[in-house]
Design a protein around this motif. Structure first.
Motif, PDB file in Angstrom:
ATOM      1  N   ASP A   1      -5.565  -4.806   4.953  1.00 21.46           N
ATOM      2  CA  ASP A   1      -4.994  -4.951   5.295  1.00 21.46           C
ATOM      3  C   ASP A   1      -5.328  -6.038   6.160  1.00 21.46           C
ATOM      4  N   TYR A   2      -4.408  -7.309   5.855  1.00 21.73           N
ATOM      5  CA  TYR A   2      -4.142  -8.835   6.172  1.00 21.73           C
ATOM      6  C   TYR A   2      -4.572  -8.728   8.091  1.00 21.73           C
ATOM      7  N   ALA A   3      -5.211  -9.150   8.392  1.00 20.88           N
ATOM      8  CA  ALA A   3      -4.950  -9.432   9.559  1.00 20.88           C
ATOM      9  C   ALA A   3      -3.999 -10.055  10.046  1.00 20.88           C
ATOM     10  N   ASP A   4      -3.836 -10.112  11.089  1.00 22.69           N
ATOM     11  CA  ASP A   4      -2.147 -10.727  12.157  1.00 22.69           C
ATOM     12  C   ASP A   4      -2.308 -11.836  11.628  1.00 22.69           C
ATOM     13  N   GLY A   5      -2.598 -12.845  11.672  1.00 21.84           N
ATOM     14  CA  GLY A   5      -3.082 -13.828  11.664  1.00 21.84           C
ATOM     15  C   GLY A   5      -2.946 -14.970  10.366  1.00 21.84           C
ATOM     16  N   ILE A   6      -3.515 -13.871   9.656  1.00 22.35           N
ATOM     17  CA  ILE A   6      -3.289 -14.416   8.038  1.00 22.35           C
ATOM     18  C   ILE A   6      -1.976 -13.937   6.919  1.00 22.35           C
ATOM     19  N   SER A   7      -1.771 -14.459   6.512  1.00 23.87           N
ATOM     20  CA  SER A   7      -0.175 -14.904   5.739  1.00 23.87           C
ATOM     21  C   SER A   7      -0.566 -14.294   4.852  1.00 23.87           C
ATOM     22  N   THR A   8       0.353 -13.076   3.760  1.00 20.12           N
ATOM     23  CA  THR A   8       0.592 -12.224   2.707  1.00 20.12           C
ATOM     24  C   THR A   8      -0.151 -14.076   1.480  1.00 20.12           C
ATOM     25  N   GLU A   9       0.544 -14.690   1.470  1.00 15.66           N
ATOM     26  CA  GLU A   9      -0.619 -16.371   0.894  1.00 15.66           C
ATOM     27  C   GLU A   9      -1.860 -16.432   0.650  1.00 15.66           C
ATOM     28  N   GLU A  10      -2.414 -16.142   2.049  1.00 17.03           N
ATOM     29  CA  GLU A  10      -3.363 -17.203   2.812  1.00 17.03           C
ATOM     30  C   GLU A  10      -4.646 -16.054   1.843  1.00 17.03           C
ATOM     31  N   GLY A  11      -4.365 -14.624   2.835  1.00 13.70           N
ATOM     32  CA  GLY A  11      -4.781 -13.354   2.204  1.00 13.70           C
ATOM     33  C   GLY A  11      -5.056 -13.254   0.354  1.00 13.70           C
ATOM     34  N   ASP A  12      -3.959 -13.887  -0.073  1.00 11.29           N
ATOM     35  CA  ASP A  12      -4.173 -13.763  -1.702  1.00 11.29           C
ATOM     36  C   ASP A  12      -5.003 -14.724  -2.043  1.00 11.29           C
ATOM     37  N   ALA A  13      -4.790 -15.539  -1.982  1.00 13.49           N
ATOM     38  CA  ALA A  13      -5.736 -17.218  -2.185  1.00 13.49           C
ATOM     39  C   ALA A  13      -6.675 -16.703  -1.668  1.00 13.49           C
ATOM     40  N   PHE A  14      -7.445 -15.905  -0.850  1.00 22.07           N
ATOM     41  CA  PHE A  14      -8.852 -16.055  -0.182  1.00 22.07           C
ATOM     42  C   PHE A  14      -9.480 -14.758  -1.505  1.00 22.07           C
ATOM     43  N   ILE A  15      -8.478 -13.891  -2.080  1.00 24.49           N
ATOM     44  CA  ILE A  15      -9.665 -12.817  -2.654  1.00 24.49           C
ATOM     45  C   ILE A  15      -9.604 -13.367  -4.104  1.00 24.49           C
ATOM     46  N   ASN A  16      -8.202 -14.470  -4.403  1.00 27.69           N
ATOM     47  CA  ASN A  16      -8.457 -14.683  -6.454  1.00 27.69           C
ATOM     48  C   ASN A  16      -9.207 -15.504  -5.979  1.00 27.69           C
ATOM     49  N   GLU A  17      -9.809 -16.213  -5.084  1.00 31.68           N
ATOM     50  CA  GLU A  17     -10.616 -17.072  -5.513  1.00 31.68           C
ATOM     51  C   GLU A  17     -11.518 -16.909  -6.400  1.00 31.68           C
ATOM     52  N   LEU A  18     -12.317 -17.960  -7.547  1.00 32.04           N
ATOM     53  CA  LEU A  18     -12.979 -17.722  -8.407  1.00 32.04           C
ATOM     54  C   LEU A  18     -14.349 -17.182  -7.711  1.00 32.04           C
ATOM     55  N   ARG A  19     -14.907 -16.448  -8.065  1.00 35.35           N
ATOM     56  CA  ARG A  19     -16.388 -15.707  -7.503  1.00 35.35           C
ATOM     57  C   ARG A  19     -17.048 -14.623  -8.427  1.00 35.35           C
ATOM     58  N   THR A  20     -18.583 -14.882  -8.574  1.00 39.27           N
ATOM     59  CA  THR A  20     -19.075 -14.141  -8.947  1.00 39.27           C
ATOM     60  C   THR A  20     -19.484 -13.104  -9.044  1.00 39.27           C
ATOM     61  N   TYR A  21     -19.828 -11.776  -9.606  1.00 39.68           N
ATOM     62  CA  TYR A  21     -20.471 -10.590  -9.802  1.00 39.68           C
ATOM     63  C   TYR A  21     -21.045  -9.963 -10.026  1.00 39.68           C
ATOM     64  N   HIS A  22     -22.096  -8.911  -8.695  1.00 37.02           N
ATOM     65  CA  HIS A  22     -23.357  -8.421  -9.086  1.00 37.02           C
ATOM     66  C   HIS A  22     -23.701  -7.300  -8.773  1.00 37.02           C
ATOM     67  N   PRO A  23     -24.493  -6.836  -9.915  1.00 35.49           N
ATOM     68  CA  PRO A  23     -24.956  -4.769  -9.685  1.00 35.49           C
ATOM     69  C   PRO A  23     -25.221  -4.496  -7.940  1.00 35.49           C
ATOM     70  N   ILE A  24     -24.677  -3.849  -7.830  1.00 30.31           N
ATOM     71  CA  ILE A  24     -25.202  -2.543  -6.241  1.00 30.31           C
ATOM     72  C   ILE A  24     -26.232  -2.184  -6.546  1.00 30.31           C
ATOM     73  N   THR A  25     -26.834  -2.795  -5.951  1.00 29.16           N
ATOM     74  CA  THR A  25     -28.982  -1.926  -5.655  1.00 29.16           C
ATOM     75  C   THR A  25     -29.198  -0.915  -4.636  1.00 29.16           C
ATOM     76  N   ASN A  26     -30.138  -0.202  -4.867  1.00 27.60           N
ATOM     77  CA  ASN A  26     -30.592   0.148  -3.472  1.00 27.60           C
ATOM     78  C   ASN A  26     -31.754  -0.329  -3.184  1.00 27.60           C
ATOM     79  N   ASP A  27     -32.128   0.670  -2.303  1.00 28.17           N
ATOM     80  CA  ASP A  27     -33.744  -0.500  -1.882  1.00 28.17           C
ATOM     81  C   ASP A  27     -34.666  -0.683  -3.064  1.00 28.17           C
ATOM     82  N   ALA A  28     -35.008  -0.330  -3.829  1.00 22.44           N
ATOM     83  CA  ALA A  28     -35.880  -0.145  -4.832  1.00 22.44           C
ATOM     84  C   ALA A  28     -35.503  -1.300  -5.809  1.00 22.44           C
TER      85      ALA A  28
END
Length: 732
Positions: free
Chosen positions: A549-576
């Motif tokens: 849930d977004y912080a009190d000072g973060i509006s829905t529009e601001e939170g959604d904009a942060f989430i929807n920024e274009l990003r590159t996904y990487h697989p999740i690995t263990n220590d090995a």
């Protein structure tokens, strides 16, 4: 000269063409108005929320228009045969007076062209007006505001509409020309005196055909109720469904083929009823149409079934999504991590080795912190502003739920399955579930402490399982939850890795079962057990759910904009460096609601479009059939009047015949729809509550306006034809 004759014919036989003209006009109106959906979406502001919705909906509507135009063309061609039958003598007379068949053919082409042209003009005028009004309907469906309404005309919709009408015109013209090209003059001149060739003469044979048809329909109903819909796409299920479909179609045809003979025989046995009034005349006229009408009535019944099912199921599905999204979207943002199980790890490693890939996969031994794992994603990778995707920057609070697979490492079978609960509660497996393998899959497992953390985060009371307690959580519909509720209420004891556990609650807490934002229920069943039993059972991780849930000072529009920024996904690995998990779905609350609004609009449009056009086509063909039949029977009505039969009785006989032709296909269509909808309801109830009560009203309204309106017009026009026939008797 030929053009003048054609125009005069259209004016002279305007009554014959009136329903044909009306139906084509309404078809053009609907075709144009619905194919302007892409412009409506832009004006209604839907494109601001979903930029691809206009193109998606427009493409679907365009394709659907071609299908509906084909159906409309088939029905109109069939109905047009009744009009041409009445005019065979007229076309024969043209040839007797010296016209060639080519000239007669050109007259027919011109008549069809004039009627189609008038339909196009009237339909476009009405369509343009309707499309302006539909902008407001579109805005209400997609829950948007119209900021800049203006008049519009769609050239693309115009071309599609003209193309569909042209196709109907050409197909109708070809069939009309065959009437003159193949018939001899003597046949054309004597067409009004030719009787229909009745193949099924024996009433007992008709009764047998009727019974066989009813039996086939009944067996097909039983098969559908037992097998359900083949939504899993398995070949065996598809074959069984195809057999069921063929049975119901053949059964419907045989039902109508034998209906008239069956009713005739039954009424003849009831002499008091058969000889009352004009019942004998009514029934014999119905029986005389068995060959030409049985197939068309069967097809009309099947098309009405499709229309009723489409409208009712579609509108009900739109309603249930609105209800489900309220319950299934409790967070501002959710993200799902999918862990690789033992079987998936083995398959991926074998594939990598076979292809010389150094990538290796492994089963995770500990839950992964999803907030930290999210930082592996890179926002703006390759740019100067590249930075990790850190959800904690906008999160006012978050909770993580880790779900384990109920099949222990090294074991072949899960600890708790849906099959086991069904057997313990003596309840049937939901239709279709067993064919998907869901029945044998184990329920997910959650630790008591993790679930209590989830409850605390949502402001709900925690649970206490004690030493040997369990509970089940699920946000699915009644189809599954009724089984879980029965298991909890009946105190079903389960063997969890050698520990006998008993329920601590009597029903599923659906409000405390959603772990991700979604339109439908996604938690198909999870059992909550004490922490120590989960660790002792050596269960592999299955899913990881992050709820933010977004912080009190973060509006829905601001939170959604942060989430929807274009990003590159990487697989999740263990220590090995071995890959242990990959990211699944993620959604903000805004995205979930927008998806529901878009889906609701899409489904509503398609349901209303399909339903209205199909009902319109069916009502039109029935109307033209009945008007042609009344016109053909005019000499009989004249004779009845000469014999002293009251006009009221003649009108009543006509009304009864038309009511049977309109009601029986509708009755069968409704019967088919009730069975199909009962199966659809059970299927959709897997994912959430589903009722058809609200949609029934809309469906009834469509049929009252379209189907009932055509029936009323048919009777009024038939009364005029009958009065003209009786009046002609007085003028002799």
């Amino acid at each position: 000269m030929l053009c003048k004759i054609a125009l005069g014919n259209v004016r002279r036989v305007g009554k014959d063409y009136l329903v044909y003209l009306l139906t084509l006009t309404l078809a053009v109106t609907v075709f144009y108005a619905f194919n302007t959906i892409s412009l409506q979406v832009d004006i209604a502001g839907v494109a601001e929320q979903n930029s691809g919705m206009g193109d998606l909906l427009g493409g679907i509507i365009n394709g659907l228009t071609l299908f509906l135009a084909f159906v409309m063309g088939f029905l109109m061609v069939y109905a047009n045969n009744f009009i041409m039958k009445r005019r065979k003598k007229e076309f024969g007379l043209y040839q007797v007076l010296g016209m060639s068949r080519g000239q007669v053919a050109r007259i027919m082409a011109l008549e069809t062209f004039f009627v189609s042209l008038v339909s196009l003009v009237l339909g476009l005028v009405l369509g343009v007006g309707l499309s302006q009004l539909m902008v407001f309907f579109t805005a209400s469906l997609f829950k948007t505001q119209i900021a800049n309404f203006h008049f519009f005309f769609s050239f693309g919709a115009f071309m599609i509409t003209v193309g569909c009408l042209l196709a109907i015109f050409l197909v109708t013209l070809v069939f009309n020309l065959r009437v003159v090209a193949r018939a001899k003059i003597i046949d054309l001149m004597s067409a009004s005196r030719q009787n229909e060739n009745i193949k099924v003469r024996n009433p007992w044979l008709s009764a047998a055909v009727f019974v066989v048809g009813v039996a086939l329909i009944g067996v097909s109903y039983a098969r559908l109720l037992q097998d359900g819909l083949p939504y899993d796409g398995q070949p065996e299920a598809m074959t069984a469904f195809l057999v069921t479909t063929i049975m119901v179609v053949v059964g419907t045809i045989l039902f109508f083929l034998g209906l008239s003979g069956f009713l005739l025989k039954a009424l003849q046995a009831a002499r008091g009823l058969y000889w009352r009034g004009l019942n004998m005349v009514t029934m014999r006229q119905l029986a005389a149409k068995v060959n030409t009408v049985s197939f068309s009535m069967a097809m009309i019944a099947m098309i009405l079934f499709l229309a009723i099912t489409a409208v009712t199921a579609g509108m009900s599905l739109a309603s249930v999504m609105n209800e489900s999204v309220e319950r299934g979207t409790p967070f501002d943002y959710t993200r799902v991590l999918v862990y690789f199980g033992p079987q998936a790890v083995a398959e991926e490693n074998a594939y990598a080795e076979a292809n010389g890939d150094a990538t290796r996969y492994a089963v995770a031994t500990e839950p992964i912190d999803l907030v930290e794992a999210s930082k592996a994603d890179t926002v703006g990778e390759g740019t100067a502003d590249a930075h990790p995707f850190d959800v904690s920057q906008i999160a006012g609070g978050h909770v993580q739920v880790d779900v384990y697979d109920s099949t222990p490492l090294g074991a072949d079978a899960p600890l708790v399955t849906l099959n086991q609960l069904c057997d313990a509660t003596d309840m049937e497996m939901p239709s279709g579930v067993d064919s998907t393998g869901t029945a044998e899959l184990g329920l997910g497992v959650v630790k008591e402490s993790v679930y209590n953390a989830y409850l605390r985060y949502r402001g709900m009371d925690e649970i206490d399982l004690g030493a040997n307690g369990y509970t089940i959580i699920s946000d699915m519909g009644a189809t599954l939850n009724d089984i879980y509720n029965a298991a909890l209420a009946q105190g079903v004891e389960i063997d969890f890795n050698g520990h006998a556990l008993r329920p601590v609650s009597d029903r599923v807490n659906e409000k405390a079962s959603a772990f991700q934002n979604a339109m439908f229920g996604m938690n198909t069943g999870t059992i909550v057990v004490p922490d120590s039993y989960v660790e002792e059972a050596n269960l592999p991780l299955y899913y990881g759910y992050l709820m933010v849930d977004y912080a009190d000072g973060i509006s829905t529009e601001e939170g959604d904009a942060f989430i929807n920024e274009l990003r590159t996904y990487h697989p999740i690995t263990n220590d090995a460096g071995e890959i242990v998990a990959g990211w699944g779905s993620e959604a903000t609350r805004t995205q979930s609601y927008e998806s529901v609004d878009s889906m609701n609009g899409l489904i509503s449009y398609l349901a209303i479009y399909i339903g209205f056009v199909l009902v319109l086509a069916c009502a039109a063909i029935l109307t033209i059939q009945q008007l042609s039949g009344v016109a053909d029977a005019s000499p009989n009505y004249r004779i009845l009047a000469e014999l002293g039969t009251p006009t009221r009785q003649i009108m009543h006989s006509t009304l009864v015949q038309q009511a049977i032709f309109f009601v029986f296909p509708l009755f069968i269509g409704v019967a088919h729809s009730c069975v199909a909808l009962s199966v659809i309801v059970k299927l959709v109830q897997l994912f959430g509550g589903f009722t058809i009560g609200g949609a029934v009203g809309l469906t009834a309204f469509i049929f009252l306006v379209a189907y009932g309106g055509y029936f009323y017009v048919t009777y009024l026009m038939s009364k005029g034809i009958v009065r003209d026939a009786i009046r002609a008797r007085h003028s002799l």
